[in-house]
Design a protein around this motif. Sequence first.
Motif, PDB file in Angstrom:
ATOM      1  N   GLY A 134       0.798  -1.210   0.000  1.00 59.48           N
ATOM      2  CA  GLY A 134       0.000   0.000   0.000  1.00 59.48           C
ATOM      3  C   GLY A 134       0.838   1.270   0.000  1.00 59.48           C
ATOM      4  O   GLY A 134       2.069   1.238  -0.092  1.00 59.48           O
ATOM      5  N   ASP A 161      -2.474  -2.380   3.260  1.00 59.02           N
ATOM      6  CA  ASP A 161      -2.565  -0.963   2.909  1.00 59.02           C
ATOM      7  C   ASP A 161      -3.188  -0.186   4.063  1.00 59.02           C
ATOM      8  O   ASP A 161      -3.868  -0.775   4.917  1.00 59.02           O
ATOM      9  CB  ASP A 161      -3.417  -0.808   1.633  1.00 59.02           C
ATOM     10  N   GLU A 187      -4.216   1.595  -5.835  1.00 55.30           N
ATOM     11  CA  GLU A 187      -4.546   0.844  -4.610  1.00 55.30           C
ATOM     12  C   GLU A 187      -5.768  -0.039  -4.830  1.00 55.30           C
ATOM     13  O   GLU A 187      -5.812  -1.184  -4.377  1.00 55.30           O
ATOM     14  CB  GLU A 187      -4.808   1.820  -3.454  1.00 55.30           C
TER      15      GLU A 187
END
Length: 239
Positions: A30, A86, A108
């Motif tokens: 992340g 993340d 992401e």
Amino acid sequence: MHGFDPEIAKGQAAAAALDLVRPGMRLGLGTGSTAARFVALLGTRVAQGLQVVAVPTSEATRAQAAALAIPLANFNEIGELDLTIDGADEFDPKLRLIKGGGGALLREKIVAAASRRMIVIADSSKAVETLGKFPLPVEVNRFGLAATRRLIAKAAQACGIDGPIELRKAPNGEVFVSDGGNYIVDCAFSAIPVPEDLAARLNAIPGAIEHGLFLSLASAVISAGPQGIAILGNPDAGI
Ligand code: 5RP
């Protein structure tokens, strides 16, 4: 909240997530300060001999991972990822997230969706009952920016939501440009009572490339706060 230091909490959540990493895993990495803690800890393990390959969600994370000699995979050849770790700007009790504060929401989301498991790491200040206090980032095509902004406002109004929609600026005052070359608008909606409704409407706007509502993507949230580590969801789901 006496003695609560979010910076320490981020490190604690990152350390707890490191326990989920197994040799041979294909990892998504992340973006943001919490994810960077995880990447740093992972780098130490790799230096000690842990074998993993990783796909970063931003150029910043790519640079950090490369500097730590974490092997980077070719995302187009690696197949499904085993685990993505993340951060998040907000998470609610149903594992719904707002992400994109760091401007990396598109990559992401692509990486999270390509992973069997996405685990969020956060300090406990990111926990909310209702998403939306953190302005919702929406990555938009530069072409037709004003038209797209109007359509985002309309979509929000159809959900009973309102608030300023600001074009994101970089610290140097220039318009912020994402790793994908797009702009980001931050939507200060205050509260998003039905995120699925807003997400569906934003998904239908041609110029809105992706939004920061991450719904049905996280398997678990590992958060650290004054009471220690709390786990929401099932970190082993999808193994
Ligand atoms: C980046 C993100 C980050 O995960 C989010 O902004 C949280 O960052 P931090 O860990 O620095 O609080 O979505 O696009």
